[in-house]
Enzyme design. Sequence first.
Site, short mmCIF file in Angstrom:
data_model
loop_
_atom_site.label_atom_id
_atom_site.label_comp_id
_atom_site.label_asym_id
_atom_site.label_seq_id
_atom_site.Cartn_x
_atom_site.Cartn_y
_atom_site.Cartn_z
N SER A 182 -9.52 1.93 3.16
CA SER A 182 -8.69 2.64 2.23
C SER A 182 -7.69 1.76 1.47
CB SER A 182 -7.93 3.74 2.96
OG SER A 182 -7.07 3.16 3.93
N SER A 199 -9.56 -0.37 7.44
CA SER A 199 -9.06 -0.23 6.08
C SER A 199 -8.35 -1.44 5.49
CB SER A 199 -8.11 0.98 6.00
OG SER A 199 -8.84 2.17 5.97
N LYS A 216 0.85 -1.20 0.00
CA LYS A 216 0.00 0.00 0.00
C LYS A 216 0.88 1.24 0.00
CE LYS A 216 -3.78 2.12 2.65
NZ LYS A 216 -4.62 1.99 3.87
#
Lengths: 505, 96
Positions: A162, A186, A87
Amino acid sequence: MSSSLLSLGISRAAHLLRSGEISSRDLTQACLEQIESLDGSLHAFLTLTTEEAFFRANRADFFLQQMRKGITPETTSPLLGIPLAIKDVLALSGVRCTCGSRMLETYIPPFTAHAVDKLLADGMVVLGKTNTDEFAMGSTTENSAFGPTRNPWDVARVPGGSSGGSAAAVAAGMAFGALGTDTGGSVRQPAAFCGITGLKPTYGRVSRWGLVAYGSSLDSVGCMARSAEDAALIYASIAGHDPRDSTSHEIPVPGFTPYAENSLKGLRIGLPQEYFLPGMQAEVENAIRSALAVFEKLGAEIVPVSLPHTEYALPAYYLLAPAEASANLARYDGTRYGINRPAAGYIEQFMSSRAAGFGPEVKRRIMLGTYALSAGYYDAYYARAQKARGLIRRDFDQAFQQVDVIAAPVAPTTAYLLGERNKDPLSMYLGDIFTLPANLAGIPAIAFPAGFDSNRLPVGIQLMGHAFAENTLLGMAHAYQQVTLWHRQMPGAANIPEETKEHGL
Amino acid sequence: MPLTKKEISDIARLARLQLSEAELTLFSSQLSDILEYADRLSQVDLAQADEIAGILPDNAPLRDDIPGSSLSLEQSLGNAASTEGRQFKVPPVLDV
């Protein structure tokens, strides 16, 4: 050949790598081809590290060759030669780290995050950096300044967020696993929306060093993969003490071992009434109840429990996380890094740079947090939310005196349509209602696939455990995955239309 | 009680955010909605609650103060928009 490679789990791929039937270069090539063919449509990646990936794959193949000759190489980890994605809020030295924000569009970190470093030391092949809501603030990945990621099960829908880029990449076979981060859900919510397994470890179990800070008392680095067994391999690599993070625990990380014969006899699963609300999607509730029946067959006992302060988790979180964010993001002043909009005075430059660099959700949370911390409102908002957090934590402590884990939905619904919720922040926040409590309490939780709805969208179930109970969660999810096939389903490439590449890589 | 545009503008100044007229209007309604929702916390009985709940069981331990390597000057300045010599360069902080 390559599509069958992409559906392998990490442990199976590791076995084939050791026997020499496949090479890390094959795996890497297959992932990059999959990215090439699907990512124009899905937009899971913000930056590809192709050259680095092949360098690491060749190195892994050399190590594997040494192993076959009886020589012990630098690492013999099962992650040796496995292509993974990161990420884009975790630093990888020399590769831009955008956090999904214009603010950091050209930022090149001169260091590597602890969790990423651990994976590299274990021989990971790093494929690239995945899309995220700006500074990890969001639940759909629509808040990325570089355009949304799409759900591989239905490209009209969001992948969750996210960590939506990581989830979509793993679900679509573009990576064997990925790192995500979980501040309010997330890792778990996008895992559920994309039909994969996501582990949010205990707060402090994985070092936050090199993770761009959002809500520092809530942020956890988590593991995303296509099975609990694979998530356990990533977790084993990244968990453990790091003196560079003062909240990192020194308690040793025990190795993961599955329950013998997958028997969950003697384990008690708490079912909190507060997590089954009127208005939640019936198919989600049905999938959870069916999964619980499977757990009962495996020998676990289902026990009703109560977490009476659950309804206060959402208001507490949406004061505390923005408060921490407003302080953490004060560092972006256009001076040392980040976008710079020159102005006559320092304060003016500070303000104009931030106006240009931050998107709407980030501005909203900074504003909210600044308000909650400001003189005259501190006691009414921040202090009150901290106290409510203590009560939520106490609810869990009391429940875990009766049960080993707590089962709940991950989200009240399956994946939303793009644009469905992003006009109204409060309705977006309400989707996080089942994941926030674990972050407020600092406890670990795992999300894994438990079925599909009538639109063939994945439904996830969540197990929460007491601090450091990661192996219990992984073991139970693994036992479930030995007798169910939900996690083995992958979205067909047929779901994903070819689209012109509007997002340059 | 909804936040006024003046209040939003004051918060923006504290937060060092330059907001457009449209953002001021949008945030005054959105932040008011969120804060109204957050007011649910006033219903919680906090008499039994701890003052501030940390999430670590004990105080964070201190590590030994051992000198180690750090970023080079070049690395430290590498992402800056404006530098001069060994320093970050910013516009005047004080009017003199």
